[in-house]
Design a protein around this motif. Sequence first.
Motif, PDB file in Angstrom:
ATOM      1  N   UNK A 111      52.216  55.605  74.824  1.00 22.72           N
ATOM      2  CA  UNK A 111      53.231  55.290  73.809  1.00 22.72           C
ATOM      3  C   UNK A 111      52.604  54.723  72.548  1.00 22.72           C
ATOM      4  N   UNK A 112      51.641  53.833  72.712  1.00 24.29           N
ATOM      5  CA  UNK A 112      50.961  53.252  71.555  1.00 24.29           C
ATOM      6  C   UNK A 112      50.239  54.352  70.782  1.00 24.29           C
TER       7      UNK A 112
ATOM      8  N   UNK B  62      50.118  57.853  65.928  1.00 26.15           N
ATOM      9  CA  UNK B  62      49.890  59.167  65.328  1.00 26.15           C
ATOM     10  C   UNK B  62      51.134  59.770  64.691  1.00 26.15           C
ATOM     11  N   UNK B  63      52.300  59.245  65.062  1.00 31.00           N
ATOM     12  CA  UNK B  63      53.523  59.841  64.539  1.00 31.00           C
ATOM     13  C   UNK B  63      54.288  58.946  63.582  1.00 31.00           C
TER      14      UNK B  63
END
Length: 151
Positions: free
Chosen positions: A141-142, A147-148
């Motif tokens: 998740x991190x 990245x998003x």
Amino acid sequence: MVGKHNQFIGYKVYDAQRLMHRTLEVALKPHDLTPGQWNLLNQLDRAGALSQKALAERTRKEQATITRYLDTLERKGLVVRSRDEHDRRAHVITLTDQARTLLKQVESVAEDAADRLIDNISQEEIDTFLDVLDRLKANASVYIDSKTSRH
């Protein structure tokens, strides 16, 4: 090498998940249920009536997939779709008595399959495995967020 190790972990988790899913498929087949259908019925049993959107969110499935599952479950007489009195565009899904009876029958089958999956694995090993999975999910998740996210 770290890169190869990470790919190996991902493959092993994916491969194990597929086999675990197949185990549940085999266990549920005599009851004419798929794991996805069984999951929807369980969600409705736990939460009560839900919208299709809420079912999609709870199961992390696409709305189109939920619609296909519900079409089949409705044909089998296991769920009823009715208009949401607060939003005429939405449907509320409820279990039938037939579904509740089926869930009671299937409960022991699913528990047996789950018990067989942990044969020869200690509770300490299970706890460690679950902790590692939680950390892998958190790390994923991190990474995804980093990245998003827009800067």
